[in-house]
Design a protein around this motif. Structure first.
Motif, PDB file in Angstrom:
ATOM      1  N   GLY A   1       0.811  -1.211   0.067  1.00 33.34           N
ATOM      2  CA  GLY A   1      -0.039   0.081  -0.021  1.00 33.34           C
ATOM      3  C   GLY A   1       0.915   1.297  -0.202  1.00 33.34           C
ATOM      4  N   GLY A   2       2.059   1.062   0.074  1.00 32.99           N
ATOM      5  CA  GLY A   2       2.808   2.339   0.033  1.00 32.99           C
ATOM      6  C   GLY A   2       4.242   2.338   0.527  1.00 32.99           C
ATOM      7  N   VAL A   3       4.896   3.243   1.112  1.00 38.07           N
ATOM      8  CA  VAL A   3       6.064   3.420   1.794  1.00 38.07           C
ATOM      9  C   VAL A   3       6.103   3.488   3.062  1.00 38.07           C
ATOM     10  N   ASN A   4       7.157   3.341   4.204  1.00 35.57           N
ATOM     11  CA  ASN A   4       6.947   3.603   5.494  1.00 35.57           C
ATOM     12  C   ASN A   4       7.670   4.895   6.136  1.00 35.57           C
ATOM     13  N   LYS A   5       8.128   5.553   5.142  1.00 38.61           N
ATOM     14  CA  LYS A   5       8.982   6.802   5.211  1.00 38.61           C
ATOM     15  C   LYS A   5       8.755   7.894   4.346  1.00 38.61           C
ATOM     16  N   ALA A   6       8.379   9.163   4.752  1.00 40.02           N
ATOM     17  CA  ALA A   6       8.525  10.248   3.963  1.00 40.02           C
ATOM     18  C   ALA A   6       9.913  10.787   3.404  1.00 40.02           C
ATOM     19  N   LEU A   7      10.121  11.571   2.642  1.00 42.13           N
ATOM     20  CA  LEU A   7      11.107  12.003   2.049  1.00 42.13           C
ATOM     21  C   LEU A   7      11.673  13.079   2.990  1.00 42.13           C
ATOM     22  N   SER A   8      12.717  13.344   3.465  1.00 46.34           N
ATOM     23  CA  SER A   8      13.137  14.551   4.120  1.00 46.34           C
ATOM     24  C   SER A   8      13.608  15.655   3.246  1.00 46.34           C
ATOM     25  N   VAL A   9      13.483  17.013   3.527  1.00 47.45           N
ATOM     26  CA  VAL A   9      14.294  18.131   2.686  1.00 47.45           C
ATOM     27  C   VAL A   9      15.792  17.877   2.815  1.00 47.45           C
ATOM     28  N   LYS A  10      16.218  17.420   3.651  1.00 47.91           N
ATOM     29  CA  LYS A  10      17.846  17.327   3.713  1.00 47.91           C
ATOM     30  C   LYS A  10      18.092  16.171   2.761  1.00 47.91           C
ATOM     31  N   ASP A  11      17.515  15.016   2.789  1.00 53.49           N
ATOM     32  CA  ASP A  11      17.748  14.063   2.064  1.00 53.49           C
ATOM     33  C   ASP A  11      17.496  14.522   0.475  1.00 53.49           C
ATOM     34  N   ARG A  12      16.552  15.004   0.212  1.00 54.53           N
ATOM     35  CA  ARG A  12      16.347  15.697  -1.204  1.00 54.53           C
ATOM     36  C   ARG A  12      17.333  16.595  -1.661  1.00 54.53           C
ATOM     37  N   ASP A  13      17.848  17.404  -0.891  1.00 56.44           N
ATOM     38  CA  ASP A  13      18.805  18.383  -1.398  1.00 56.44           C
ATOM     39  C   ASP A  13      20.000  17.744  -1.542  1.00 56.44           C
ATOM     40  N   ALA A  14      20.416  16.708  -0.648  1.00 54.59           N
ATOM     41  CA  ALA A  14      21.702  16.106  -0.596  1.00 54.59           C
ATOM     42  C   ALA A  14      21.815  15.296  -1.799  1.00 54.59           C
ATOM     43  N   ILE A  15      20.713  14.669  -2.457  1.00 58.31           N
ATOM     44  CA  ILE A  15      20.666  14.134  -3.715  1.00 58.31           C
ATOM     45  C   ILE A  15      20.766  14.671  -5.056  1.00 58.31           C
ATOM     46  N   LEU A  16      19.927  15.866  -4.771  1.00 57.83           N
ATOM     47  CA  LEU A  16      20.086  16.769  -6.082  1.00 57.83           C
ATOM     48  C   LEU A  16      21.522  17.529  -6.028  1.00 57.83           C
ATOM     49  N   GLY A  17      22.316  17.671  -5.003  1.00 53.64           N
ATOM     50  CA  GLY A  17      23.510  18.544  -4.801  1.00 53.64           C
ATOM     51  C   GLY A  17      24.540  17.935  -5.662  1.00 53.64           C
ATOM     52  N   GLU A  18      24.522  16.357  -5.863  1.00 52.83           N
ATOM     53  CA  GLU A  18      25.538  15.724  -6.547  1.00 52.83           C
ATOM     54  C   GLU A  18      25.070  15.207  -7.858  1.00 52.83           C
ATOM     55  N   LEU A  19      23.967  15.614  -8.391  1.00 51.66           N
ATOM     56  CA  LEU A  19      23.436  15.076  -9.441  1.00 51.66           C
ATOM     57  C   LEU A  19      24.083  15.424 -10.973  1.00 51.66           C
ATOM     58  N   ASP A  20      24.446  16.765 -10.864  1.00 51.36           N
ATOM     59  CA  ASP A  20      25.285  17.072 -12.086  1.00 51.36           C
ATOM     60  C   ASP A  20      26.663  16.504 -12.358  1.00 51.36           C
ATOM     61  N   GLU A  21      27.177  16.150 -11.330  1.00 52.78           N
ATOM     62  CA  GLU A  21      28.487  15.707 -11.502  1.00 52.78           C
ATOM     63  C   GLU A  21      28.252  13.909 -11.921  1.00 52.78           C
ATOM     64  N   MET A  22      27.137  13.358 -11.185  1.00 53.10           N
ATOM     65  CA  MET A  22      27.098  12.035 -11.694  1.00 53.10           C
ATOM     66  C   MET A  22      26.605  11.799 -13.103  1.00 53.10           C
ATOM     67  N   ILE A  23      25.921  12.862 -13.756  1.00 50.54           N
ATOM     68  CA  ILE A  23      25.484  12.826 -14.946  1.00 50.54           C
ATOM     69  C   ILE A  23      26.821  12.917 -15.696  1.00 50.54           C
ATOM     70  N   GLU A  24      27.793  13.577 -15.599  1.00 53.94           N
ATOM     71  CA  GLU A  24      28.988  14.024 -16.354  1.00 53.94           C
ATOM     72  C   GLU A  24      29.812  12.689 -16.313  1.00 53.94           C
ATOM     73  N   HIS A  25      29.726  11.964 -14.890  1.00 53.06           N
ATOM     74  CA  HIS A  25      30.316  10.606 -14.971  1.00 53.06           C
ATOM     75  C   HIS A  25      29.784   9.603 -15.883  1.00 53.06           C
ATOM     76  N   THR A  26      28.274   9.519 -15.707  1.00 50.44           N
ATOM     77  CA  THR A  26      27.970   8.799 -16.927  1.00 50.44           C
ATOM     78  C   THR A  26      28.095   8.839 -18.200  1.00 50.44           C
ATOM     79  N   GLN A  27      28.056  10.243 -18.498  1.00 51.16           N
ATOM     80  CA  GLN A  27      28.377  10.532 -19.985  1.00 51.16           C
ATOM     81  C   GLN A  27      29.690  10.336 -20.318  1.00 51.16           C
ATOM     82  N   SER A  28      30.745  10.262 -19.451  1.00 53.60           N
ATOM     83  CA  SER A  28      32.200   9.572 -19.759  1.00 53.60           C
ATOM     84  C   SER A  28      32.284   8.218 -20.247  1.00 53.60           C
ATOM     85  N   GLY A  29      31.211   7.387 -19.635  1.00 55.64           N
ATOM     86  CA  GLY A  29      31.279   6.035 -19.658  1.00 55.64           C
ATOM     87  C   GLY A  29      30.372   5.824 -20.769  1.00 55.64           C
ATOM     88  N   ILE A  30      29.359   6.670 -21.360  1.00 60.83           N
ATOM     89  CA  ILE A  30      28.828   6.442 -22.601  1.00 60.83           C
ATOM     90  C   ILE A  30      29.963   6.913 -23.708  1.00 60.83           C
TER      91      ILE A  30
END
Length: 491
Positions: A171-200
């Protein structure tokens, strides 16, 4: 005189398998078999458990892709209690799923596949591994490590653990997403995209430079199957199954709940792993492939911009389906790029921060996740049957649960991605063996090419078959006429 070559175990894959290559009197390959030597038992020992335990039991099938089993089990449980998770809960499940795709695809390409591409199929086995890649290409290796870590951290932020998370519930999940975790994931995203593009770029350059090899190394016609969304867009979490024939023409569209109307399983006497096929064509005419190559072959577009541009390049490789197994590596990285872009789309939607993360039902109400952990399950909401369908990094997965009126499981059927690709892996191993193995002038690199053909599929054999105790083992020596001339047996 006829000979037999055995590659055991096949290396740089998850699980245990061997390849047996039968040579004729001239040292040429007569037949080759990819045999999975583990035995499947998970379906049987889940019988008698309560259905709501499955999201925590089935991830123990595998430590490489536990999130896949965690989520698909929860989807099956949703059906058993007849509820649809709230949109924020589905978004959070998909976010975890994208983390799984990123970490798994990074693991395969940078750790398991790149040693062959970057160091060469004939390189010394002592260095033809991730350590060798680290020594020769340290900056690239760090990118691979960071990319995998990033995907694992998404899983951990949501489910408290990188492996075997506790997050999705019926029926769902047992925990909502925190603002801290959302911002932490977004903070590294551009770098990870660049790493993936290097592999491509590495994959594309290598495939272009070795176009002849890619064209003849385990390149063959087959059907293809994968989930698609609206307008046949690539879909990994939820959608309709699309099955095409050897020329890319549509055979079927169907809901995963009805998979048994279309998919059958065939048993070969030389492997514990079954092979799936399209029932209307039978076996082996109805065999198909799943996973990154198949998903990009059946998809018409990708809903994120950068990955969609790469899909256009992928589609331009061939007039029709891309058939070479080595192109799995390129397709895998395109999916990783999509996963990262999809993470951004999900996190930038304000609805994902909602606390509305569990479905209400007649029996469980708002305390669903607490109630299902108890001992009593109201009978009037148990449907008795639920099927979960999802795309694992390696391909389509079905979890099919039957239970009685109390919620106790009476039958479990699991069809895992690697099972769908069993025929294709054996076919690939045989094709490459015929092309490269010379029994009169045998070299290690020849056998590594056979293994590399299997590695294209990134098989997860613990997912598809499961050992129980000490399994029987039979080693047979077979002559060119198929007669067994010697045998060693362990019961």
């Amino acid at each position: 005189m006829a000979q037999t070559i055995t590659i055991s175990p096949v290396t740089r894959i998850e699980g245990h398998a061997r390849v047996t290559i039968h040579l004729n009197g001239d040292g040429k390959v007569d037949r080759s078999y990819f045999a999975v030597t583990q035995f499947r038992g998970f379906e049987k020992f889940c019988e008698g458990r309560m259905f709501f335990e499955m999201p925590l039991i089935t991830p123990r099938i595998c430590g490489i892709c536990p999130v896949t089993h965690h989520l698909v089990a929860a989807k099956a449980c949703d059906e058993i209690i007849g509820v649809n998770p709230p949109k924020p809960a589905s978004m959070l499940r998909e976010l975890m799923h994208m983390g799984q795709f990123v970490q798994s695809h990074a693991l395969h390409f940078f750790y398991l596949a790149s040693p062959d591409l970057l160091l060469g199929f004939d390189a010394d086995p002592a260095i033809r591994n991730v350590v060798g890649v680290i020594q020769k290409y340290p900056e690239l290796a760090v990118k691979g490590v960071k990319l995998r870590k990033y995907g694992q951290q998404i899983i951990e932020r949501l489910g408290d653990k990188r492996v075997h998370p506790n997050f999705a519930v019926p029926g769902g999940v047992n925990k909502a997403l925190s603002v801290k975790d959302r911002d932490a994931i977004l903070g590294e995203l551009d770098e990870m995209i660049e790493h993936t593009q290097s592999g491509i770029q590495i994959a594309k350059n290598w495939l272009e430079e070795h176009r002849d090899l890619a064209g003849k190394c385990a390149s063959f016609k087959s059907g293809y199957m994968g989930l698609v969304g609206k307008d046949d867009a690539l879909e990994l979490y939820d959608g309709t199954l699309k099955l095409t024939d050897r020329d890319g023409k549509l055979l079927e569209r169907f809901n995963g709940d009805n998979y048994l109307d279309y998919i059958g399983e065939h048993v070969e006497n030389w492997s514990y792993l079954k092979s799936t096929f399209y029932k209307k064509l039978g076996y082996p005419d109805g065999v198909y492939r799943v996973g990154p190559l198949a998903r990009l072959n059946v998809a018409e577009k990708i809903t994120t911009p950068m990955a969609n541009e790469e899909l256009k390049s992928f589609k331009a490789i061939a007039d029709g389906p891309v058939e070479g197994s080595l192109y799995y590596h390129y397709a895998r990285l395109i999916e990783a790029l999509y996963g990262l872009e999809r993470v951004k789309q999900l996190l930038e939607d304000p609805e994902i921060m909602s606390k509305d993360i569990r479905a209400e039902s007649q029996a469980f109400g708002k305390s669903l996740s607490k109630r299902v952990l108890g001992t009593s399950v109201p009978r009037n909401v148990i449907t008795g049957h639920g099927v979960g369908t999802i795309e694992a990094p390696r391909g389509t997965v079905f979890h099919d649960y039957h239970c009685d009126e109390t919620g106790k499981l009476t039958k479990v059927n699991l069809i895992i991605a690697t099972g769908h690709n069993n025929w294709a892996m054996s076919k690939s191993a045989e094709m490459v063996a015929r092309e490269f193995v010379d029994g009169k002038n045998l070299k290690e690199g020849m056998l590594n090419r056979v293994e590399a053909a299997i590695r294209c599929y990134d098989p997860c054999l613990s997912c598809s078959t499961h050992a129980i105790g000490q399994m029987p083992l039979i080693i047979e020596l077979v002559d060119s006429d198929g007669n067994v001339i010697d045998q060693i047996r362990r019961d």
